[in-house]
Design a protein around this motif. Structure first.
Motif, short mmCIF file in Angstrom:
data_model
loop_
_atom_site.label_atom_id
_atom_site.label_comp_id
_atom_site.label_asym_id
_atom_site.label_seq_id
_atom_site.Cartn_x
_atom_site.Cartn_y
_atom_site.Cartn_z
N LEU A 115 -5.04 4.23 157.70
CA LEU A 115 -6.11 5.18 157.89
C LEU A 115 -6.86 4.76 158.99
N VAL A 116 -7.04 5.59 159.83
CA VAL A 116 -8.12 5.26 161.15
C VAL A 116 -9.03 6.46 161.21
N GLY A 117 -10.14 6.20 160.95
CA GLY A 117 -11.13 7.18 160.83
C GLY A 117 -12.32 7.10 161.75
N ALA A 118 -12.91 8.20 162.39
CA ALA A 118 -13.87 7.97 163.28
C ALA A 118 -15.05 8.83 162.78
N SER A 119 -16.18 8.12 162.96
CA SER A 119 -17.91 8.51 162.38
C SER A 119 -17.56 9.25 160.94
N MET A 120 -17.58 10.36 160.58
CA MET A 120 -17.32 10.99 159.40
C MET A 120 -16.18 10.55 158.69
N THR A 140 -9.29 1.37 159.34
CA THR A 140 -10.01 1.07 160.47
C THR A 140 -10.99 2.22 160.57
N SER A 141 -12.03 1.62 160.79
CA SER A 141 -13.44 2.47 160.69
C SER A 141 -14.12 2.41 161.86
N ILE A 142 -14.01 3.48 162.72
CA ILE A 142 -14.67 3.67 163.95
C ILE A 142 -15.94 4.14 164.08
N MET A 143 -16.90 3.62 164.71
CA MET A 143 -18.11 4.37 165.23
C MET A 143 -18.74 4.87 163.67
N SER A 144 -18.69 4.37 162.41
CA SER A 144 -19.07 4.91 161.24
C SER A 144 -20.06 4.09 160.61
#
Length: 344
Positions: A115-120, A140-144
């Motif tokens: 799982l790759v998530g950006a912000s929300m 992977t948690s991006i800009m969150s």
């Protein structure tokens, strides 16, 4: 682009790139953003690295179901309700949105995925990684963040500008809004070209379903509150990526997210804001491919270990189906070979 329908009646529009038998990477986008905000060049690099890449529109975004029957919820009422430790009624929650991801995986016959998530989208991915461990190969948690963003007074203006979205279908106003947002939340070290901004505006205009969907998603984020305890349950290999110059979710919140997840790796990118400019794709893809590769190795080792354990257990048990019943006497022993331990 195709669609799936969840048990709740939500239709999710999605795209699948790469071979169906490759390890799946599911890209979960952020607040009010459509699937194509994930750069196609980034998706292609992941496919070239040996993955199946799936990007989709969250509910209330793009070509997925617009929940206009829920109207225009009060953000202030929800915020006050959380502050007063009440449970305000909301159209849906981030947990509901995480169940959308599971429904997508089930429909596409994907038992587990990276799982790759950006912000929300990072918040949604965090919830799944904590609560559905067997379905998540890596996170992977991006800009969150690990809670609803705590915006300093100096950055409150950013949130106010972001909230001023066009409420009516007006093409010129929509294009102006996208250009304005690029200036407000964009990456100062990797500015988007006019061509990139125009392409994003054009695509989002053609695929916009409901202007109020943004507000309902924002209410879901506000309602989610603090998830810091939840993040401590995550065991999947985790990479946290955050821009040092993110004007929307401060880099301190990315640092906090990484500190809460066991053995999470943190990568802070100088010059990165709260977007995905093409100039950042090479660096982001290198970070992702390295992380996914290590996580996939971990996952395959885990599977091999489980299979080996099951095989040893099977070999240790007698196969009674291969024994002639006439060879078993009243004591339960076989004749002439007694391979069962006699009872004391």
């Amino acid at each position: 682009m195709t669609r799936i329908r969840t048990r709740e009646g939500i239709e999710l529009a999605y795209e699948s790139l790469g071979p169906e038998d490759a390890p799946a990477v599911i890209l979960i986008m952020g607040l009010g953003a459509q699937m194509h905000v994930w750069p196609t060049s980034l998706c292609n690099r992941l496919v070239e690295a040996g993955y199946r890449v799936i990007r989709f529109d969250n509910r209330d975004t793009g070509r997925s179901t617009a929940l206009d029957d829920h109207g225009n919820p009060s953000l202030i009422r929800v915020w006050l309700g959380r502050r007063l430790k009440r449970n305000p009624k909301v159209p849906y929650t981030l947990k509901d949105m995480s169940r959308d991801v599971l429904a997508l995986m089930n429909e596409l016959d994907i038992p587990s995925a990276h799982l790759v998530g950006a912000s929300m989208g990072g918040m949604i991915a965090q919830i799944l990684a904590a609560q559905k461990r067997k379905r998540v190969r890596s996170l992977t948690s991006i800009m969150s963040s690990a809670s609803a963003p705590r915006v300093p007074v100096s950055q409150l203006q950013v949130m106010l500008k972001l909230a001023r979205r066009p409420l009516q279908r007006d093409r010129e106003e929509h294009f102006r809004y996208i250009a304005r947002m690029s200036e407000v939340i964009g990456s100062p070290g990797y500015p988007m070209s006019d061509k990139e901004i125009h392409r994003l505006a054009e695509t989002s205009w053609e695929r916009t379903s409901s202007p109020m969907g943004f507000k309902r998603q924002l209410v879901a984020i506000t309602h989610a509150g603090d998830r810091r305890r939840l993040l401590q349950k995550i065991k999947a290999r985790t990479l946290v990526i955050h821009g040092a110059d993110d004007p929307l979710i401060p880099v301190t919140m990315g640092i906090e997210t990484a500190s809460l997840i066991r053995k999470a790796k943190l990568r802070v990118i100088t010059g990165m804001g709260h977007d995905f400019p093409e100039a950042l794709v090479p660096r982001l893809s290198r970070l992702l491919i390295k992380h996914l590769g290590k996580a996939e190795q971990d996952w395959q080792k885990k599977i091999s270990k489980k299979r080996s354990g099951k095989q040893k257990k099977t070999e240790a048990q007698p196969d009674l189906s291969q024994i002639d019943s006439t060879q078993i006497d009243s004591s339960g022993h076989t004749d002439p070979v007694d391979w069962l331990e006699p009872l004391d």
